[in-house]
Write a protein that holds these residues in place. Structure first.
Motif, short mmCIF file in Angstrom:
data_model
loop_
_atom_site.label_atom_id
_atom_site.label_comp_id
_atom_site.label_asym_id
_atom_site.label_seq_id
_atom_site.Cartn_x
_atom_site.Cartn_y
_atom_site.Cartn_z
N THR A 69 7.57 8.54 -22.77
CA THR A 69 7.87 7.17 -22.35
C THR A 69 6.57 6.46 -21.98
O THR A 69 5.73 7.03 -21.28
CB THR A 69 8.82 7.17 -21.15
OG1 THR A 69 10.05 7.77 -21.53
CG2 THR A 69 9.08 5.76 -20.63
N PHE A 70 6.40 5.22 -22.46
CA PHE A 70 5.24 4.42 -22.08
C PHE A 70 5.48 3.89 -20.67
O PHE A 70 6.49 3.23 -20.39
CB PHE A 70 5.03 3.26 -23.06
CG PHE A 70 3.78 2.49 -22.78
CD1 PHE A 70 2.54 3.04 -23.04
CD2 PHE A 70 3.84 1.23 -22.23
CE1 PHE A 70 1.37 2.34 -22.76
CE2 PHE A 70 2.69 0.52 -21.94
CZ PHE A 70 1.46 1.08 -22.21
N LYS A 71 4.57 4.20 -19.77
CA LYS A 71 4.76 3.90 -18.34
C LYS A 71 3.82 2.80 -17.87
O LYS A 71 2.84 2.47 -18.54
CB LYS A 71 4.52 5.18 -17.53
CG LYS A 71 5.59 6.23 -17.82
CD LYS A 71 5.16 7.61 -17.38
CE LYS A 71 4.28 8.33 -18.33
NZ LYS A 71 4.81 8.68 -19.62
N TYR A 72 4.13 2.24 -16.70
CA TYR A 72 3.28 1.25 -16.06
C TYR A 72 3.28 1.51 -14.56
O TYR A 72 4.13 2.22 -14.03
CB TYR A 72 3.73 -0.18 -16.37
CG TYR A 72 5.18 -0.45 -16.04
CD1 TYR A 72 5.56 -0.88 -14.77
CD2 TYR A 72 6.17 -0.30 -17.00
CE1 TYR A 72 6.89 -1.13 -14.47
CE2 TYR A 72 7.49 -0.54 -16.72
CZ TYR A 72 7.84 -0.96 -15.45
OH TYR A 72 9.17 -1.20 -15.15
N LEU A 73 2.31 0.94 -13.88
CA LEU A 73 2.18 1.09 -12.44
C LEU A 73 2.64 -0.20 -11.77
O LEU A 73 2.16 -1.28 -12.09
CB LEU A 73 0.72 1.38 -12.07
CG LEU A 73 0.40 1.55 -10.59
CD1 LEU A 73 1.15 2.74 -9.99
CD2 LEU A 73 -1.11 1.73 -10.41
N ASP A 74 3.59 -0.07 -10.87
CA ASP A 74 4.13 -1.21 -10.13
C ASP A 74 3.71 -1.05 -8.67
O ASP A 74 4.11 -0.09 -8.01
CB ASP A 74 5.66 -1.23 -10.26
CG ASP A 74 6.30 -2.44 -9.63
OD1 ASP A 74 5.60 -3.45 -9.41
OD2 ASP A 74 7.51 -2.38 -9.36
N VAL A 75 2.88 -1.97 -8.19
CA VAL A 75 2.34 -1.88 -6.83
C VAL A 75 2.78 -3.11 -6.04
O VAL A 75 2.66 -4.24 -6.51
CB VAL A 75 0.79 -1.81 -6.84
CG1 VAL A 75 0.24 -1.77 -5.42
CG2 VAL A 75 0.33 -0.59 -7.63
N ILE A 76 3.28 -2.86 -4.85
CA ILE A 76 3.60 -3.94 -3.92
C ILE A 76 2.59 -3.83 -2.77
O ILE A 76 2.45 -2.76 -2.17
CB ILE A 76 5.05 -3.83 -3.40
CG1 ILE A 76 6.03 -3.93 -4.57
CG2 ILE A 76 5.31 -4.92 -2.36
CD1 ILE A 76 7.47 -3.67 -4.19
N TYR A 77 1.91 -4.91 -2.52
CA TYR A 77 0.86 -4.89 -1.49
C TYR A 77 0.83 -6.22 -0.76
O TYR A 77 1.46 -7.20 -1.17
CB TYR A 77 -0.50 -4.60 -2.12
CG TYR A 77 -1.02 -5.75 -2.97
CD1 TYR A 77 -1.91 -6.67 -2.44
CD2 TYR A 77 -0.61 -5.91 -4.29
CE1 TYR A 77 -2.38 -7.72 -3.21
CE2 TYR A 77 -1.08 -6.95 -5.06
CZ TYR A 77 -1.96 -7.85 -4.52
OH TYR A 77 -2.41 -8.90 -5.27
N ARG A 78 0.10 -6.24 0.30
CA ARG A 78 -0.17 -7.50 0.99
C ARG A 78 -1.63 -7.49 1.42
O ARG A 78 -2.24 -6.43 1.56
CB ARG A 78 0.76 -7.71 2.18
CG ARG A 78 0.52 -6.75 3.30
CD ARG A 78 1.41 -7.07 4.50
NE ARG A 78 1.20 -6.04 5.49
CZ ARG A 78 2.14 -5.53 6.23
NH1 ARG A 78 3.37 -5.96 6.13
NH2 ARG A 78 1.86 -4.59 7.11
N CYS A 79 -2.15 -8.66 1.62
CA CYS A 79 -3.50 -8.80 2.15
C CYS A 79 -3.36 -9.14 3.62
O CYS A 79 -2.56 -10.00 3.98
CB CYS A 79 -4.25 -9.91 1.43
SG CYS A 79 -4.60 -9.52 -0.28
N ARG A 80 -4.11 -8.45 4.43
CA ARG A 80 -4.03 -8.73 5.86
C ARG A 80 -5.42 -9.04 6.39
O ARG A 80 -6.43 -8.62 5.82
CB ARG A 80 -3.37 -7.59 6.62
CG ARG A 80 -4.05 -6.27 6.49
CD ARG A 80 -3.25 -5.17 7.20
NE ARG A 80 -3.75 -3.87 6.83
CZ ARG A 80 -4.71 -3.22 7.48
NH1 ARG A 80 -5.27 -3.76 8.54
NH2 ARG A 80 -5.11 -2.04 7.07
N CYS A 81 -5.45 -9.76 7.45
CA CYS A 81 -6.68 -10.16 8.07
C CYS A 81 -7.19 -9.02 8.96
O CYS A 81 -6.44 -8.45 9.73
CB CYS A 81 -6.44 -11.41 8.91
SG CYS A 81 -7.94 -12.11 9.58
N GLU A 82 -8.45 -8.70 8.80
CA GLU A 82 -9.02 -7.65 9.65
C GLU A 82 -10.35 -8.07 10.16
O GLU A 82 -11.11 -8.74 9.56
CB GLU A 82 -9.14 -6.34 8.86
CG GLU A 82 -9.54 -5.19 9.72
CD GLU A 82 -9.40 -3.88 8.99
OE1 GLU A 82 -10.38 -3.49 8.33
OE2 GLU A 82 -8.33 -3.29 9.05
#
Length: 82
Positions: A69-82
């Motif tokens: 199966t041809f796969k993909y990467l699904d990423v959920i992220y957020r940018c936070r202030c540091e």
């Protein structure tokens, strides 16, 4: 006060959940299995706290949750202030 944004990974999933995403040029046989994936902490361990991040979506990095199966990467992220 200055704020430098950093990445915070919420989830990362390598596999396939539909027949449409990243399907251009792929034969139907490589898109049929839409219930294969592996949830991984590899992305979080490499990207959390960084300003930018790049990871190759490949079987070499994540293993092969569904052979053929041809796969993909699904990423959920957020940018936070540091």
């Amino acid at each position: 006060m200055t704020c430098g944004f950093v990445i915070s990974i919420l989830s990362a999933d390598y596999g396939r959940h539909d027949t449409v995403t990243c399907s251009a040029g792929r034969p139907p046989s490589q898109l049929q299995d839409t219930s294969c994936s592996t949830i991984s902490d590899i992305v979080a361990s490499n990207c959390n706290g960084e300003n930018s991040c790049s990871i190759t979506a490949s079987n070499e990095v994540f293993g092969d949750p569904c052979v053929g199966t041809f796969k993909y990467l699904d990423v959920i992220y957020r940018c936070r202030c540091e």
